[in-house]
Design an enzyme around this catalytic site. Structure first.
Site, short mmCIF file in Angstrom:
data_model
loop_
_atom_site.label_atom_id
_atom_site.label_comp_id
_atom_site.label_asym_id
_atom_site.label_seq_id
_atom_site.Cartn_x
_atom_site.Cartn_y
_atom_site.Cartn_z
N ALA A 118 44.14 27.50 15.05
CA ALA A 118 44.19 25.94 15.08
C ALA A 118 45.50 25.72 14.49
O ALA A 118 46.10 24.97 14.95
CB ALA A 118 43.02 25.35 14.69
N PHE A 132 53.47 15.04 1.37
CA PHE A 132 53.94 15.95 2.76
C PHE A 132 53.86 15.03 3.95
O PHE A 132 53.95 15.36 5.09
CB PHE A 132 53.36 17.23 2.56
N LYS A 175 40.21 29.28 12.59
CA LYS A 175 41.01 28.36 11.78
C LYS A 175 42.52 28.79 11.75
O LYS A 175 43.53 27.82 11.78
CB LYS A 175 40.27 28.53 10.49
N THR A 229 43.67 29.34 -2.24
CA THR A 229 44.11 30.64 -1.69
C THR A 229 45.73 30.73 -1.52
O THR A 229 45.96 30.43 -0.39
CB THR A 229 43.43 30.90 -0.42
N GLN A 264 51.97 26.47 6.71
CA GLN A 264 52.90 27.66 6.41
C GLN A 264 52.20 28.80 6.06
O GLN A 264 52.32 30.05 6.57
CB GLN A 264 53.82 27.19 5.16
N TYR A 312 41.30 19.15 -2.82
CA TYR A 312 41.41 18.49 -1.68
C TYR A 312 40.52 18.71 -0.64
O TYR A 312 40.02 17.86 0.21
CB TYR A 312 42.92 18.50 -1.19
N LYS A 349 55.14 14.26 16.85
CA LYS A 349 56.34 13.46 16.20
C LYS A 349 57.36 14.38 15.54
O LYS A 349 56.93 15.08 14.64
CB LYS A 349 55.32 12.58 15.33
N CYS A 409 48.30 24.13 4.38
CA CYS A 409 47.94 25.14 5.17
C CYS A 409 48.75 25.53 6.18
O CYS A 409 48.89 26.83 6.43
CB CYS A 409 46.67 24.26 5.87
N PHE A 414 57.40 19.99 9.02
CA PHE A 414 56.01 19.81 8.36
C PHE A 414 55.89 20.54 7.27
O PHE A 414 56.59 21.43 6.56
CB PHE A 414 55.09 20.79 9.34
C1 UDX Z 1 46.20 20.54 8.73
C2 UDX Z 1 45.28 20.49 9.92
O1 UDX Z 1 45.60 19.37 10.87
C3 UDX Z 1 44.04 20.54 9.61
O2 UDX Z 1 43.06 20.69 10.61
C4 UDX Z 1 43.54 21.86 8.54
O3 UDX Z 1 42.43 21.79 8.13
C5 UDX Z 1 44.76 21.71 7.41
O4 UDX Z 1 45.86 21.78 7.70
P1 UDX Z 1 47.19 18.81 6.96
O5 UDX Z 1 48.04 19.67 6.56
O6 UDX Z 1 46.35 17.79 5.89
O7 UDX Z 1 46.11 19.53 7.98
O8 UDX Z 1 47.97 17.54 7.80
P2 UDX Z 1 48.32 17.63 9.38
O9 UDX Z 1 48.18 16.03 9.76
O10 UDX Z 1 48.18 18.53 9.97
O11 UDX Z 1 50.07 17.44 9.19
C6 UDX Z 1 50.95 18.45 8.92
C7 UDX Z 1 52.17 18.35 8.66
O12 UDX Z 1 52.73 18.12 9.81
C8 UDX Z 1 52.56 17.06 7.78
O13 UDX Z 1 53.72 17.29 7.02
C9 UDX Z 1 52.97 16.22 8.97
O14 UDX Z 1 53.84 15.06 8.52
C10 UDX Z 1 53.57 17.10 9.90
N1 UDX Z 1 53.29 16.62 11.31
C11 UDX Z 1 52.28 16.63 11.92
C12 UDX Z 1 54.62 16.29 12.01
O15 UDX Z 1 55.67 16.40 11.32
N2 UDX Z 1 54.67 15.83 13.22
C13 UDX Z 1 53.54 15.43 13.84
O16 UDX Z 1 53.49 15.02 15.03
C14 UDX Z 1 52.40 15.89 13.31
P1 ADP Z 2 42.28 23.05 -1.57
O1 ADP Z 2 43.37 22.23 -0.96
O2 ADP Z 2 42.08 24.26 -0.87
O3 ADP Z 2 40.95 22.00 -2.10
P2 ADP Z 2 43.19 22.75 -4.45
O4 ADP Z 2 44.24 23.43 -5.05
O5 ADP Z 2 43.21 21.47 -4.12
O6 ADP Z 2 42.84 23.29 -3.04
O7 ADP Z 2 41.46 22.88 -5.16
C1 ADP Z 2 41.19 24.25 -5.45
C2 ADP Z 2 40.34 24.04 -6.75
O8 ADP Z 2 39.66 25.31 -7.14
C3 ADP Z 2 41.40 23.79 -8.07
O9 ADP Z 2 40.88 22.58 -8.64
C4 ADP Z 2 40.99 25.05 -8.88
O10 ADP Z 2 40.94 24.42 -10.32
C5 ADP Z 2 39.65 25.46 -8.61
N1 ADP Z 2 39.39 27.09 -9.04
C6 ADP Z 2 40.21 27.92 -8.63
N2 ADP Z 2 39.36 28.97 -9.13
C7 ADP Z 2 38.32 28.75 -9.66
C8 ADP Z 2 37.07 29.19 -10.28
N3 ADP Z 2 37.17 30.64 -10.24
N4 ADP Z 2 35.98 28.52 -10.71
C9 ADP Z 2 35.82 27.12 -10.36
N5 ADP Z 2 37.03 26.59 -9.83
C10 ADP Z 2 38.12 27.06 -9.57
#
Ligand code: UDX
Ligand code: ADP
Length: 465
Positions: A224, A339, A221, A93, A279, A13, A268, A277, A273
């Site tokens: 934030a 989510f 990070k 991670t 948790q 992602y 909201k 990231c 949540f």
């Molecule tokens: C988050 C950070 O926003 C982003 O900067 C970081 O790089 C990765 O983690 P993400 O987890 O993709 O991004 O989505 P985010 O929009 O932050 O929402 C996290 C969770 O909080 C979701 O489940 C969302 O529905 C919930 N949420 C968010 C609420 O319940 N209420 C809100 O007002 C905002």
């Molecule tokens: P994120 O949300 O951080 O991008 P994902 O789980 O979506 O996490 O993606 C991490 C990707 O890293 C997975 O597709 C996994 O197969 C890959 N990965 C993990 N370890 C290795 C490695 N040693 N070499 C190449 N790819 C790896």
């Protein structure tokens, strides 16, 4: 340093969308995204852009433009490392599920494997960028591995945390609030900082590109994400008071959000949540604080997670108590499993815990989500190991049609705020449900007046009115 080739390890992602945007904006640089997961790479290379492994609005057209031109997806990890001047590490991670720090510290085994692989393969100096969210001081560990194994080439380590949010990843990448890069202040460190800054400067205004030291970047990070999650837990804690007092959380959020010191975003109320990231990062923060003996700091941040768990549990408790204290054998429909809206990601989604809790009360659950496939839903439940996978498949059905999912149901629960739920034919849904028909709006997106006019018994998170 002239950068011609970039490699990104991890096509998930973060790695996938980030590299797609770098490739689109830097046609003069070859970007190769590698992964050990062959299915994932095959999906990134699929002719049919609907089959990309990550669903993000706008991502398909960027992949279409750049793929095969200067954006490549491959399983040949060694070759891509060897060819590149910059290597991004973007692997998963997860929180440790074993040993010391279990349930709290980040599991760094995938990062370490990457570092060892980079050290083994590299024959020329390289810049290694940590992109994955990592505990503070991980860069130091990566550096130590790189410098003490391999061919004694020089590695410069940068921290460049990703701030994209899923569902809006493409926009967040194209127009970031800021780009943060941490590096060393040695001459080689500065050179590396400049090389990465120059890449982003192809589309991000230079004043939005911040450079700092590695530890500040790593900690920024975590901070934030902790602040954002804290806002959600704060508004969710207030939502429970609203339900008891007859106040409405949306009105409260609007009133406080107009205070420019507070601001309107991330207020909201929700069923809790989720995402990969929030948790994980707070647990990391708690673990770091505890390991330095900062127990009060650790307890403070842990509370953000405890409120989130409480929010999910009380949502499922509300469903049970409203349905006359028993859901055994009753059909409950979940609209949404992701989510948040506009993503197919289900990591830590509130839906998983709420479903698990209701299944333990022997409810029968029907799920409809516009983007999440059945395989993922069952794997999320099986992972909890609360019951056998056979039982999960007996008790929970996944539907491709929302109306079918709601047919003969006792109650509908909104778990994700997908836009399409708002425009459903709710009269048709009502007509085919058991009576009284209940709606539990865990995202506060539906129109109360309209649903009550149809005949629904309607509960909105954070409203006692
Ligand atoms: C988050 C950070 O926003 C982003 O900067 C970081 O790089 C990765 O983690 P993400 O987890 O993709 O991004 O989505 P985010 O929009 O932050 O929402 C996290 C969770 O909080 C979701 O489940 C969302 O529905 C919930 N949420 C968010 C609420 O319940 N209420 C809100 O007002 C905002
Ligand atoms: P994120 O949300 O951080 O991008 P994902 O789980 O979506 O996490 O993606 C991490 C990707 O890293 C997975 O597709 C996994 O197969 C890959 N990965 C993990 N370890 C290795 C490695 N040693 N070499 C190449 N790819 C790896």
């Amino acid at each position: 340093m002239k950068i011609k080739n970039i490699c990104c390890i991890g096509a998930g992602y973060v790695g996938g969308p980030t590299m797609a945007v770098i490739a689109q904006k830097c046609p003069h640089i070859n970007v190769t995204v590698v992964d050990i997961n062959e299915d994932r790479i095959a999906a990134w290379n699929d002719e049919n852009l609907d089959n990309l492994p990550v669903f993000e609005p706008g991502l398909d057209s960027i992949v279409k433009e750049a793929r095969g031109r200067n954006l490549f997806f491959s399983t040949e990890v060694d070759k891509a490392i060897d060819n590149s001047e910059i290597i991004f590490i973007s692997v998963n991670t997860p929180t440790k599920t074993y040993g010391k720090g279990k349930g709290m510290a980040a599991d760094l085994k995938y990062i370490e494997l990457c570092a060892r692989q980079i050290a083994r393969v590299s024959k020329q100096d390289k810049i290694v960028v940590e992109k994955s969210t990592l505990p503070v001081r991980t860069a130091a560990a990566i550096k130590s591995i790189l410098n003490n194994t391999g061919h004694h080439v020089h590695f410069e380590i940068l921290s460049n945390p990703e701030f994209l949010a899923e569902g809006t990843a493409v926009n967040d990448l194209l127009m970031p609030d800021r780009v943060l890069i941490g590096g060393e202040s040695t001459p080689k460190g500065k050179e590396a900082l400049k090389a990465l800054t120059d890449i982003y400067a192809n589309w991000v205004p230079r004043e939005k590109i911040l450079t700092t030291n590695v530890w500040s970047s790593e900690l920024s990070k975590l901070t934030a994400n902790a602040f954002l999650a804290q806002r959600v837990s704060s508004i969710n804690a207030m939502s429970e008071i609203c339900e008891k007092t007859g106040a409405d959380i949306n009105e409260v959020a609007k009133a406080i959000g107009m205070d420019s010191r507070i601001g309107p975003k991330f207020l909201k109320a929700s069923v809790g949540f989720g995402g990969s990231c929030f948790q994980k990062d707070i647990l990391n923060l708690v673990y770091i604080a505890k390991s330095y003996g900062l127990d009060e700091v650790a307890d403070y941040w842990e509370q953000v997670i405890l409120i989130n768990e409480h929010q999910k549990q009380r949502f499922s408790d509300l469903i049970v108590s409203t349905l006359y204290n028993t859901v055994s054998g009753k059909k409950i429909t979940f609209l949404g499993w992701a989510f948040k809206k506009d993503t197919n990601d289900t990591r830590e989604s509130a839906a998983i815990k709420v479903a698990d809790s209701l299944l333990s009360e022997q409810a029968k659950i029907s799920v409809y989500d516009p983007k999440v496939v059945a395989k993922q839903i069952y794997s999320d439940l099986d992972y909890l190991k609360t019951r056998s996978s056979e039982e999960n498949r007996n008790l929970l059905q996944v539907h491709k049609d929302p109306y079918e999912a709601c047919n003969q149901s006792h109650s509908v629960a909104i778990l994700t705020e997908w836009d399409e739920f708002v425009s459903y034919d709710w009269q048709r849904i009502y007509d085919n449900m058991q009576k009284p028909a209940f709606v539990f709006d865990g995202r506060g997106i539906l129109n109360k007046t309209e649903l009550e006019r149809i005949g629904f018994v309607y509960y909105k998170i954070g409203s006692g009115a």
